[in-house]
Design a protein around this motif. Sequence first.
Motif, mmCIF file in Angstrom:
data_model
loop_
_atom_site.group_PDB
_atom_site.id
_atom_site.type_symbol
_atom_site.label_atom_id
_atom_site.label_comp_id
_atom_site.label_asym_id
_atom_site.label_seq_id
_atom_site.Cartn_x
_atom_site.Cartn_y
_atom_site.Cartn_z
ATOM 1 N N ASN A 1 -4.270 32.385 15.184
ATOM 2 C CA ASN A 1 -3.873 32.390 16.592
ATOM 3 C C ASN A 1 -4.936 32.923 17.555
ATOM 4 N N LEU A 2 -5.940 33.362 17.142
ATOM 5 C CA LEU A 2 -7.082 33.275 17.885
ATOM 6 C C LEU A 2 -7.694 32.122 18.442
ATOM 7 N N ILE A 3 -7.746 31.269 17.636
ATOM 8 C CA ILE A 3 -8.395 29.756 17.613
ATOM 9 C C ILE A 3 -7.275 29.111 18.757
ATOM 10 N N SER A 4 -6.104 29.293 18.644
ATOM 11 C CA SER A 4 -5.249 28.561 19.280
ATOM 12 C C SER A 4 -5.073 29.178 20.746
ATOM 13 N N MET A 5 -5.145 30.454 21.021
ATOM 14 C CA MET A 5 -5.395 30.936 22.347
ATOM 15 C C MET A 5 -6.623 30.697 23.022
ATOM 16 N N LEU A 6 -7.728 30.732 22.398
ATOM 17 C CA LEU A 6 -9.176 30.353 22.903
ATOM 18 C C LEU A 6 -9.359 29.043 23.260
ATOM 19 N N ASP A 7 -8.796 27.973 22.386
ATOM 20 C CA ASP A 7 -8.731 26.435 22.870
ATOM 21 C C ASP A 7 -7.932 26.280 24.119
ATOM 22 N N ASP A 8 -6.613 27.048 24.213
ATOM 23 C CA ASP A 8 -5.685 26.945 25.236
ATOM 24 C C ASP A 8 -6.431 27.021 26.677
ATOM 25 N N VAL A 9 -7.003 28.356 26.743
ATOM 26 C CA VAL A 9 -7.729 28.413 27.847
ATOM 27 C C VAL A 9 -9.023 27.856 28.095
ATOM 28 N N GLY A 10 -9.397 26.957 27.160
ATOM 29 C CA GLY A 10 -10.629 26.147 27.581
ATOM 30 C C GLY A 10 -12.065 26.707 26.975
ATOM 31 N N ILE A 11 -12.084 27.708 26.359
ATOM 32 C CA ILE A 11 -13.070 28.217 25.941
ATOM 33 C C ILE A 11 -13.908 27.389 25.008
ATOM 34 N N HIS A 12 -13.440 26.468 24.395
ATOM 35 C CA HIS A 12 -14.052 25.458 23.588
ATOM 36 C C HIS A 12 -14.795 24.263 24.506
ATOM 37 N N GLU A 13 -14.046 23.913 25.776
ATOM 38 C CA GLU A 13 -14.799 23.103 26.751
ATOM 39 C C GLU A 13 -15.866 23.734 27.414
ATOM 40 N N LYS A 14 -15.870 24.997 27.571
ATOM 41 C CA LYS A 14 -16.968 25.611 28.190
ATOM 42 C C LYS A 14 -18.249 25.815 27.237
ATOM 43 N N LEU A 15 -17.985 25.679 25.989
ATOM 44 C CA LEU A 15 -19.125 25.876 24.908
ATOM 45 C C LEU A 15 -19.502 24.607 24.453
ATOM 46 N N GLY A 16 -18.691 23.391 24.952
ATOM 47 C CA GLY A 16 -19.023 21.980 24.685
ATOM 48 C C GLY A 16 -18.693 21.527 23.086
ATOM 49 N N ILE A 17 -17.503 22.194 22.555
ATOM 50 C CA ILE A 17 -17.155 21.863 21.280
ATOM 51 C C ILE A 17 -15.944 21.308 21.057
ATOM 52 N N PRO A 18 -15.437 20.713 20.191
ATOM 53 C CA PRO A 18 -14.037 20.102 20.087
ATOM 54 C C PRO A 18 -12.906 21.416 19.842
ATOM 55 N N SER A 19 -13.434 22.252 19.253
ATOM 56 C CA SER A 19 -12.259 23.633 19.102
ATOM 57 C C SER A 19 -13.175 24.807 18.689
ATOM 58 N N THR A 20 -12.707 25.729 19.020
ATOM 59 C CA THR A 20 -13.149 27.131 18.829
ATOM 60 C C THR A 20 -13.226 27.335 17.355
ATOM 61 N N GLU A 21 -12.449 26.508 16.470
ATOM 62 C CA GLU A 21 -12.466 26.659 15.203
ATOM 63 C C GLU A 21 -13.812 26.566 14.577
ATOM 64 N N LEU A 22 -14.813 25.634 15.183
ATOM 65 C CA LEU A 22 -15.972 25.693 14.891
ATOM 66 C C LEU A 22 -16.914 26.921 15.110
ATOM 67 N N LEU A 23 -16.413 27.774 15.797
ATOM 68 C CA LEU A 23 -17.042 28.929 16.073
ATOM 69 C C LEU A 23 -17.327 29.898 14.594
ATOM 70 N N PHE A 24 -16.214 29.578 13.620
ATOM 71 C CA PHE A 24 -16.260 30.042 12.362
ATOM 72 C C PHE A 24 -16.965 29.489 11.264
ATOM 73 N N THR A 25 -17.648 28.040 11.692
ATOM 74 C CA THR A 25 -18.339 27.486 10.713
ATOM 75 C C THR A 25 -19.581 26.840 11.377
ATOM 76 N N SER A 26 -19.671 25.824 11.820
ATOM 77 C CA SER A 26 -20.680 24.855 12.190
ATOM 78 C C SER A 26 -21.377 25.508 13.612
ATOM 79 N N HIS A 27 -20.578 26.073 14.481
ATOM 80 C CA HIS A 27 -21.199 26.832 15.507
ATOM 81 C C HIS A 27 -21.096 28.032 15.798
ATOM 82 N N ALA A 28 -21.308 28.735 14.776
ATOM 83 C CA ALA A 28 -21.086 30.119 14.695
ATOM 84 C C ALA A 28 -22.282 30.806 15.473
ATOM 85 N N HIS A 29 -23.385 30.066 15.723
ATOM 86 C CA HIS A 29 -24.396 30.464 16.427
ATOM 87 C C HIS A 29 -24.211 30.970 18.007
ATOM 88 N N LEU A 30 -22.968 30.235 18.501
ATOM 89 C CA LEU A 30 -22.395 30.625 19.867
ATOM 90 C C LEU A 30 -21.653 31.784 20.058
#
Length: 259
Positions: free
Chosen positions: A102-131
């Motif tokens: 649910n969290l990933i869906s909402m973060l992507d919906d408001v464009g957090i992934h775009e601000k961070l320059g990643i395809p989806s905030t799902e990557l915050l839990f894997t390859s882009h945890a440094h962000l």
Amino acid sequence: MANYQFENYRALIQNAPHFSTTAPLHDSLLLKKEGKISIYYAPFEYVNESAKIVLVGITPGLQQAANAMNAAKIGLEKGGSSEDILKAVKSAASFSGSMRTNLISMLDDVGIHEKLGIPSTELLFTSHAHLVQMASILKNPVFVDGGNYSGSPSMLKTPLLRESIQEFFVTEICNKLKTSLFIPLGPKVTEALEWLASQKIINENQILSGMPHPSGANAERIAYFLGNKPKDQLSIKTNPDSIDKGKRALLIKIGAYKC
């Protein structure tokens, strides 16, 4: 090297059997108890000082605590360092289960992934945890009469809980992540962050409130927030105007944010 409290619990975690997501935490993990409130240790200590955003929950629940213990146990069995283990725990156990989806869906919906320059905030839990820094306003699991703490009694009016905020969230999160954005998950966390802003510990502009809590119990509010359920089909328990207002304010703040 950071002085992790984890070192005090290394042997206990390594030698314990699998931690259950349904059985209470062992008494050996109890940190403080006052009346009906109990605070237990769980290995949520790692702070990512390069994080651009901080996702702030209220406190780890039993499921998250058990998942964290099991992730730490695996890391210890593999011979990992404390820092590497605690990093892995953050990714594996923070906001685990349906809450993460649910969290990933909402973060992507408001464009957090775009601000961070990643395809989806799902990557915050894997390859882009440094962000990201996964955090709870109350770092360690808090239970009231044995059940997960959900905001009552008030953490700001309860000395034991307010002290917990000061001991970790202020000293380890706010003081180290001075320019990061804070995304509170739920009204109780929003209230606590706004209190910190009133104390000049963080800036009001750093708080991106407005999302419903990602708990499965909030399914209807989340569905409306995401545009998956029309207003005329909502139950009387859901206030669409409040959700709309919160989302508009959130989108304005996100639009103004530059990484």
